[in-house]
Design a protein around this motif. Structure first.
Motif, PDB file in Angstrom:
ATOM      1  N   ASN A 106      30.335  44.403  38.881  1.00 27.80           N
ATOM      2  CA  ASN A 106      30.861  43.272  39.806  1.00 27.80           C
ATOM      3  C   ASN A 106      29.556  42.146  40.443  1.00 27.80           C
ATOM      4  OD1 ASN A 106      33.567  43.492  38.554  1.00 27.80           O
ATOM      5  ND2 ASN A 106      34.232  44.459  40.147  1.00 27.80           N
ATOM      6  N   ALA A 107      28.827  43.032  40.451  1.00 24.10           N
ATOM      7  CA  ALA A 107      27.668  42.279  41.658  1.00 24.10           C
ATOM      8  C   ALA A 107      26.381  41.461  40.538  1.00 24.10           C
ATOM      9  CB  ALA A 107      26.742  42.895  42.371  1.00 24.10           C
ATOM     10  N   PRO A 108      26.366  40.475  40.317  1.00 29.32           N
ATOM     11  CA  PRO A 108      25.557  39.456  39.849  1.00 29.32           C
ATOM     12  C   PRO A 108      23.519  40.266  39.547  1.00 29.32           C
ATOM     13  CG  PRO A 108      25.744  38.049  41.201  1.00 29.32           C
ATOM     14  CD  PRO A 108      26.732  39.614  41.368  1.00 29.32           C
ATOM     15  N   PRO A 109      23.487  39.952  38.193  1.00 28.38           N
ATOM     16  CA  PRO A 109      21.939  41.028  38.777  1.00 28.38           C
ATOM     17  C   PRO A 109      21.403  39.729  40.023  1.00 28.38           C
ATOM     18  CG  PRO A 109      22.362  39.540  36.804  1.00 28.38           C
ATOM     19  CD  PRO A 109      23.535  39.746  37.379  1.00 28.38           C
ATOM     20  N   PRO A 110      19.738  39.971  40.031  1.00 26.54           N
ATOM     21  CA  PRO A 110      19.329  39.781  41.199  1.00 26.54           C
ATOM     22  C   PRO A 110      18.669  37.658  40.591  1.00 26.54           C
ATOM     23  CG  PRO A 110      18.352  41.780  40.551  1.00 26.54           C
ATOM     24  CD  PRO A 110      19.856  41.435  40.398  1.00 26.54           C
ATOM     25  N   LEU A 111      18.129  37.270  40.908  1.00 27.87           N
ATOM     26  CA  LEU A 111      18.043  36.180  40.243  1.00 27.87           C
ATOM     27  C   LEU A 111      16.817  36.535  39.370  1.00 27.87           C
ATOM     28  CD1 LEU A 111      18.734  33.233  43.386  1.00 27.87           C
ATOM     29  CD2 LEU A 111      19.699  33.799  40.426  1.00 27.87           C
ATOM     30  N   GLY A 156      18.066  23.859  52.733  1.00 23.68           N
ATOM     31  CA  GLY A 156      16.655  25.039  52.662  1.00 23.68           C
ATOM     32  C   GLY A 156      16.768  26.279  51.312  1.00 23.68           C
ATOM     33  N   THR A 157      17.845  25.558  51.039  1.00 28.14           N
ATOM     34  CA  THR A 157      18.412  27.751  49.543  1.00 28.14           C
ATOM     35  C   THR A 157      18.528  26.624  48.240  1.00 28.14           C
ATOM     36  OG1 THR A 157      20.435  27.254  50.445  1.00 28.14           O
ATOM     37  CG2 THR A 157      18.729  29.266  51.010  1.00 28.14           C
ATOM     38  N   LEU A 158      17.814  27.504  47.434  1.00 31.38           N
ATOM     39  CA  LEU A 158      18.558  26.477  46.039  1.00 31.38           C
ATOM     40  C   LEU A 158      19.952  27.273  45.105  1.00 31.38           C
ATOM     41  CD1 LEU A 158      15.306  26.268  43.922  1.00 31.38           C
ATOM     42  CD2 LEU A 158      16.503  24.378  44.712  1.00 31.38           C
ATOM     43  N   GLN A 159      20.930  26.845  44.953  1.00 28.58           N
ATOM     44  CA  GLN A 159      22.193  27.427  44.597  1.00 28.58           C
ATOM     45  C   GLN A 159      22.341  27.526  43.333  1.00 28.58           C
ATOM     46  OE1 GLN A 159      24.399  28.182  46.640  1.00 28.58           O
ATOM     47  NE2 GLN A 159      23.435  27.467  48.472  1.00 28.58           N
ATOM     48  N   PHE A 160      22.401  28.252  42.510  1.00 28.72           N
ATOM     49  CA  PHE A 160      22.834  28.772  41.414  1.00 28.72           C
ATOM     50  C   PHE A 160      24.138  29.614  40.801  1.00 28.72           C
ATOM     51  CE2 PHE A 160      18.939  29.145  41.474  1.00 28.72           C
ATOM     52  CZ  PHE A 160      17.897  28.282  41.046  1.00 28.72           C
ATOM     53  N   THR A 161      24.941  29.216  40.212  1.00 29.35           N
ATOM     54  CA  THR A 161      26.096  30.216  39.679  1.00 29.35           C
ATOM     55  C   THR A 161      26.119  30.798  38.485  1.00 29.35           C
ATOM     56  OG1 THR A 161      27.277  27.785  40.626  1.00 29.35           O
ATOM     57  CG2 THR A 161      28.471  29.577  39.552  1.00 29.35           C
ATOM     58  N   TYR A 162      26.295  32.194  38.805  1.00 31.40           N
ATOM     59  CA  TYR A 162      26.122  32.702  38.076  1.00 31.40           C
ATOM     60  C   TYR A 162      27.500  32.682  36.998  1.00 31.40           C
ATOM     61  CZ  TYR A 162      25.103  37.573  34.877  1.00 31.40           C
ATOM     62  OH  TYR A 162      25.057  38.258  34.025  1.00 31.40           O
ATOM     63  N   LEU A 163      27.417  32.556  36.267  1.00 32.94           N
ATOM     64  CA  LEU A 163      28.428  32.035  35.004  1.00 32.94           C
ATOM     65  C   LEU A 163      28.985  33.151  33.976  1.00 32.94           C
ATOM     66  CD1 LEU A 163      27.043  28.979  33.076  1.00 32.94           C
ATOM     67  CD2 LEU A 163      28.053  29.106  35.172  1.00 32.94           C
ATOM     68  N   PRO A 164      28.796  34.339  34.038  1.00 32.22           N
ATOM     69  CA  PRO A 164      29.894  35.030  33.587  1.00 32.22           C
ATOM     70  C   PRO A 164      30.280  36.271  34.620  1.00 32.22           C
ATOM     71  CG  PRO A 164      27.732  35.614  33.133  1.00 32.22           C
ATOM     72  CD  PRO A 164      27.412  34.602  33.366  1.00 32.22           C
ATOM     73  N   LEU A 165      30.149  35.814  35.951  1.00 32.16           N
ATOM     74  CA  LEU A 165      30.980  36.379  36.703  1.00 32.16           C
ATOM     75  C   LEU A 165      31.666  35.570  37.734  1.00 32.16           C
ATOM     76  CD1 LEU A 165      29.057  39.500  37.779  1.00 32.16           C
ATOM     77  CD2 LEU A 165      31.313  39.353  36.415  1.00 32.16           C
ATOM     78  N   ASN A 166      31.403  34.058  37.262  1.00 34.91           N
ATOM     79  CA  ASN A 166      31.849  32.783  38.239  1.00 34.91           C
ATOM     80  C   ASN A 166      31.876  32.752  39.437  1.00 34.91           C
ATOM     81  OD1 ASN A 166      32.236  29.915  38.745  1.00 34.91           O
ATOM     82  ND2 ASN A 166      34.122  30.530  39.019  1.00 34.91           N
ATOM     83  N   GLN A 167      29.696  33.785  40.049  1.00 34.95           N
ATOM     84  CA  GLN A 167      29.405  33.968  41.334  1.00 34.95           C
ATOM     85  C   GLN A 167      28.691  33.417  42.069  1.00 34.95           C
ATOM     86  OE1 GLN A 167      28.658  38.385  42.028  1.00 34.95           O
ATOM     87  NE2 GLN A 167      31.418  38.306  41.906  1.00 34.95           N
ATOM     88  N   LYS A 168      28.026  32.802  42.751  1.00 34.82           N
ATOM     89  CA  LYS A 168      27.692  32.135  43.615  1.00 34.82           C
ATOM     90  C   LYS A 168      26.120  32.841  43.856  1.00 34.82           C
ATOM     91  CE  LYS A 168      29.943  28.094  43.778  1.00 34.82           C
ATOM     92  NZ  LYS A 168      29.198  26.765  43.291  1.00 34.82           N
ATOM     93  N   GLN A 169      24.663  32.544  44.076  1.00 32.45           N
ATOM     94  CA  GLN A 169      23.214  32.255  45.103  1.00 32.45           C
ATOM     95  C   GLN A 169      22.727  32.067  44.966  1.00 32.45           C
ATOM     96  OE1 GLN A 169      22.600  35.093  40.457  1.00 32.45           O
ATOM     97  NE2 GLN A 169      21.913  36.765  41.732  1.00 32.45           N
ATOM     98  N   THR A 170      22.354  32.191  46.023  1.00 33.33           N
ATOM     99  CA  THR A 170      21.316  31.097  46.317  1.00 33.33           C
ATOM    100  C   THR A 170      19.565  32.034  46.293  1.00 33.33           C
ATOM    101  OG1 THR A 170      21.195  32.595  48.526  1.00 33.33           O
ATOM    102  CG2 THR A 170      23.040  30.631  48.205  1.00 33.33           C
ATOM    103  N   LEU A 171      18.809  31.096  46.353  1.00 32.16           N
ATOM    104  CA  LEU A 171      17.391  30.927  46.448  1.00 32.16           C
ATOM    105  C   LEU A 171      16.844  30.397  47.415  1.00 32.16           C
ATOM    106  CD1 LEU A 171      14.955  32.304  45.364  1.00 32.16           C
ATOM    107  CD2 LEU A 171      14.823  30.450  43.663  1.00 32.16           C
TER     108      LEU A 171
END
Length: 177
Positions: A106-111, A156-171
């Motif tokens: 259930n965890a998204p892959p790394p950015l 200071g972080t870029l915010q992304f959403t991994y769409l298949p799991l609808n989970q937020k990720q940051t860079l």
């Protein structure tokens, strides 16, 4: 005045180079003649001592020839300075080809993105990212690689959403001033 001194020095150097003696061997010949006349001291006597016992773990072995594929595969294997007898009882050794721990499904892959820079045009910011070998320009709300949505920048972080799991990720990219 400086030009006259420099010009004179240049002319003197040029004349010395032109009129230098051709026979430079006489200088070397005089030096070798004096060394030939010197008596040589007797060579020191070397007494062979008993060779110390060599630890087999420290012995040097010739390298066997490996073909390119086998050599390339063995370049980055895990190596240890400890010999098997130095490993403490109960201490585990790590195998070089041990399988990695199963990832959470259930965890998204790394950015897959790396931050390259930012550009502001007419008050709208665009962010330059690298995904593998490709360079990507992202603006808030853009769909990237059909799996990520770029949501924007927060502290200071870029915010992304991994769409298949609808989970937020940051860079994390630091201060973007």
């Amino acid at each position: 005045m400086k030009k006259i001194v420099l010009g004179t020095a240049a002319v003197a150097t040029l004349l010395a180079a032109i009129f230098a003696p051709e026979d430079e061997g006489s200088i070397v010949g005089a030096a070798t003649a004096t060394t030939r006349r010197m008596e040589r001291a007797p060579a020191p006597v070397v007494i062979a001592a008993a060779a110390p016992a060599i630890n087999p773990a420290l012995a040097i072995h010739p390298r066997r020839n490996l073909d390119d594929d086998e050599e390339a595969a063995s370049l980055f294997t895990r190596q240890s300075w400890q010999t098997p007898q130095n490993i403490m009882p109960g201490q585990q050794t790590v195998q070089a080809d041990a399988s990695p721990v199963a990832a959470d499904p259930n965890a998204p892959p790394p950015l897959p993105f790396q931050f390259l820079g930012r550009f502001v045009d007419e008050g709208k910011a665009a962010y330059f990212l690298q995904a593998g070998e490709r360079n990507v320009v992202a603006r808030p709300g853009d769909l990237l690689d059909e799996r990520y949505r770029f949501d924007g920048v927060v502290q200071g972080t870029l915010q992304f959403t991994y769409l298949p799991l609808n989970q937020k990720q940051t860079l994390a990219v630091g201060d973007l001033n």
